[in-house]
Design an enzyme around this catalytic site. Structure first.
Site, short mmCIF file in Angstrom:
data_model
loop_
_atom_site.label_atom_id
_atom_site.label_comp_id
_atom_site.label_asym_id
_atom_site.label_seq_id
_atom_site.Cartn_x
_atom_site.Cartn_y
_atom_site.Cartn_z
N HIS A 222 0.82 -1.22 0.00
CA HIS A 222 0.00 0.00 0.00
C HIS A 222 0.85 1.27 0.00
O HIS A 222 0.33 2.36 -0.30
CB HIS A 222 -0.91 0.04 1.23
CG HIS A 222 -2.02 -0.97 1.22
ND1 HIS A 222 -2.86 -1.14 0.14
CD2 HIS A 222 -2.42 -1.86 2.17
CE1 HIS A 222 -3.72 -2.10 0.43
NE2 HIS A 222 -3.48 -2.55 1.65
N ASP A 259 -2.99 -10.52 -2.27
CA ASP A 259 -3.55 -10.01 -1.03
C ASP A 259 -5.03 -9.65 -1.25
O ASP A 259 -5.42 -9.29 -2.37
CB ASP A 259 -2.78 -8.76 -0.60
CG ASP A 259 -3.09 -8.30 0.81
OD1 ASP A 259 -2.31 -8.62 1.72
OD2 ASP A 259 -4.11 -7.61 0.99
N HIS A 261 -6.53 -7.08 -0.32
CA HIS A 261 -6.64 -5.66 -0.61
C HIS A 261 -5.77 -5.29 -1.81
O HIS A 261 -4.70 -5.86 -2.01
CB HIS A 261 -6.20 -4.84 0.61
CG HIS A 261 -6.95 -5.17 1.86
ND1 HIS A 261 -6.40 -5.89 2.90
CD2 HIS A 261 -8.23 -4.90 2.22
CE1 HIS A 261 -7.30 -6.05 3.85
NE2 HIS A 261 -8.42 -5.45 3.47
N ASP A 346 -4.72 -12.67 3.77
CA ASP A 346 -5.94 -12.15 4.37
C ASP A 346 -7.19 -12.40 3.54
O ASP A 346 -8.27 -11.95 3.91
CB ASP A 346 -5.80 -10.66 4.69
CG ASP A 346 -5.12 -9.87 3.58
OD1 ASP A 346 -4.81 -10.45 2.52
OD2 ASP A 346 -4.89 -8.66 3.77
#
Length: 443
Positions: A222, A259, A261, A346
């Protein structure tokens, strides 16, 4: 650039977090103060109970640190040739906030599980190598991706963190820092670089080099060029990609991010770069709200970014289909020199921060198939980088099964996965997304 800081405040997430349990390796991984940045990276390789020192100046060619005696080089070459996995641990034990999901217990929980399941170098001899004490990344490595003003500003902010205990960097999403964050983020990035060096060097002497896994935190995907974001400080995968290009001449880098996200930081870093293909699968509508299908790159990099937002509830069938119909043809067409993986765990059905239905078996299949893809396309050069994963049990079991995939051993997912908690996947929606991506990217 000035970093605006917020003083210590209550945790971002309220309530107790039963999935954060203490583990026996926390003492081993206490933060070490005054980490020094060296001009050359030296690694300690642990194998069969012995320590050997490898020196990798500027990332070029393996040679022995004491002058490169022929018999020592041959022994090290043989270990690299025998290995299936090279991993390294940088757990950032000082970078922690109480009750925060991106906890300092994450990496030690993985190491505990690997030891319990006898998947470490202690039990596997030459099959598994652990690189210890990788040197921190240089500032020059970090600014290959991030703005110098951000890097220098973060370093200066450590004084404030030392006074306050924890600081929060305003405008970057839920990103905290402690007095060790800067040093430990350099350590994480340096560990990834060292593993790239090791895998590339191994590929020069073996047609089947080991797959690397950087068990590191803070995570990185990120972090944007101008600053931190979403638990992430420095873009570890992005930094390693630039290093692979500059130090090893590996021009074409293929990055897979599974991931849950969207890896917006990696996405933005290479959005106009024709030599780095970024492919992300993530849950549609999840943090940070980026990664739409139409985000495909710009300028010379147009078509070299592929985003596939999966509907909530997508699971094993969906991801296996995505791999076969999207990831494989993209990689084959791009023909990379190395594959790097932002490995977030995740998307697991037990993870508390999202709503996908990956299982331990899903991650085994991904690891096995990505390793095989690297063998077919780029001489086996492949390194995984830990990103998310916040249920310690599903995280550690899934990473352990990833190691089994690298070793070519059967999955042990049935010992952990509970099929009774799964529900029907939205396969019609998944098919529509896949068809739209295939049309947009001419697959």
């Amino acid at each position: 650039m000035e970093l605006r800081l917020l003083h210590h405040r209550s945790s971002i997430l309220s309530g107790s977090m039963p999935f954060l349990a203490p583990c026996q390796y926390c003492e081993r991984y206490k933060p070490r103060p005054n980490i020094r940045i060296m001009e050359r990276r030296c690694l300690w390789m642990l194998s069969r109970g012995e320590r050997r020192r490898l020196s990798q100046p500027c990332g070029h060619g393996v040679r022995c640190a004491d002058g490169g005696h022929k018999e020592e080089l041959t022994a090290l070459d043989k270990e690299l040739m025998d290995a299936c996995v090279i991993y390294s641990v940088a757990p950032a034990m000082g970078h922690n906030q109480v009750s925060h999901p991106e906890s300092h217990l994450r990496v030690p929980a993985i190491v505990d599980a690997l030891n319990e399941m006898k998947l470490t170098s202690k039990f596997r001899g030459s099959e598994v190598l652990e690189l210890q004490n990788a040197k921190p990344a240089l500032v020059d490595d970090i600014i290959s991706v991030h703005a110098r003003a951000y890097v220098s500003g973060l370093e200066k902010a450590m004084e404030k963190a030392s006074e306050k205990g924890i600081i929060h960097i305003e405008g970057s999403g839920p990103t905290y820092a402690t007095q060790t964050t800067f040093q430990e983020s350099l350590a994480a990035a340096g560990t990834g670089i060292a593993l790239v060096d090791s895998v590339v060097n191994a590929s020069k002497i073996s047609r089947d080099p080991p797959t690397g896994f950087a068990l590191i935190r803070p995570p990185g995907h990120h972090a944007i060029p101008k600053g931190p974001m979403g638990f992430c400080i420095f873009g570890n995968v992005a930094i390693a990609a630039r290093h692979a290009q500059r130090a090893h001449g590996l021009k074409r880098v293929f990055i897979i991010d599974f991931d849950v996200h969207h890896g917006n930081g990696t996405n933005d870093t290479f959005y106009d770069d024709p030599d780095i293909f970024f492919l992300s699968t993530h849950q549609d509508g999840s943090y940070p709200g980026t990664g739409r299908i139409h985000e495909v790159g710009t300028g010379n990099g147009e078509g070299k970014t592929l985003n596939l937002p999966l509907p909530g509830g997508s699971g094993d069938i969906s991801m296996r289909t995505v791999f076969d119909e999207i990831i494989v043809p993209c990689a084959q067409r791009f023909n990379p020199d190395i594959i790097l993986v932002s490995a977030g765990y995740d998307a697991h059905v037990l993870d508390p921060l999202a709503n996908l239905q990956f299982t331990t078996g899903t991650y085994y299949a991904l690891a096995s198939n990505i390793r095989q893809l690297a063998k077919e396309l780029c001489g086996g050069r492949c390194v995984f980088f830990l990103e998310g994963g916040y249920n310690l049990k599903s995280l550690s079991y899934s990473v352990a099964d990833t190691f089994r995939a690298f070793l070519g051993e059967p999955s042990a997912a049935l010992e952990f996965d509970n099929p009774s908690i799964l529900y029907e996947e939205p396969l019609d929606k998944v098919k529509r997304v896949i068809d739209a991506v295939k049309s947009l990217h001419s697959l």
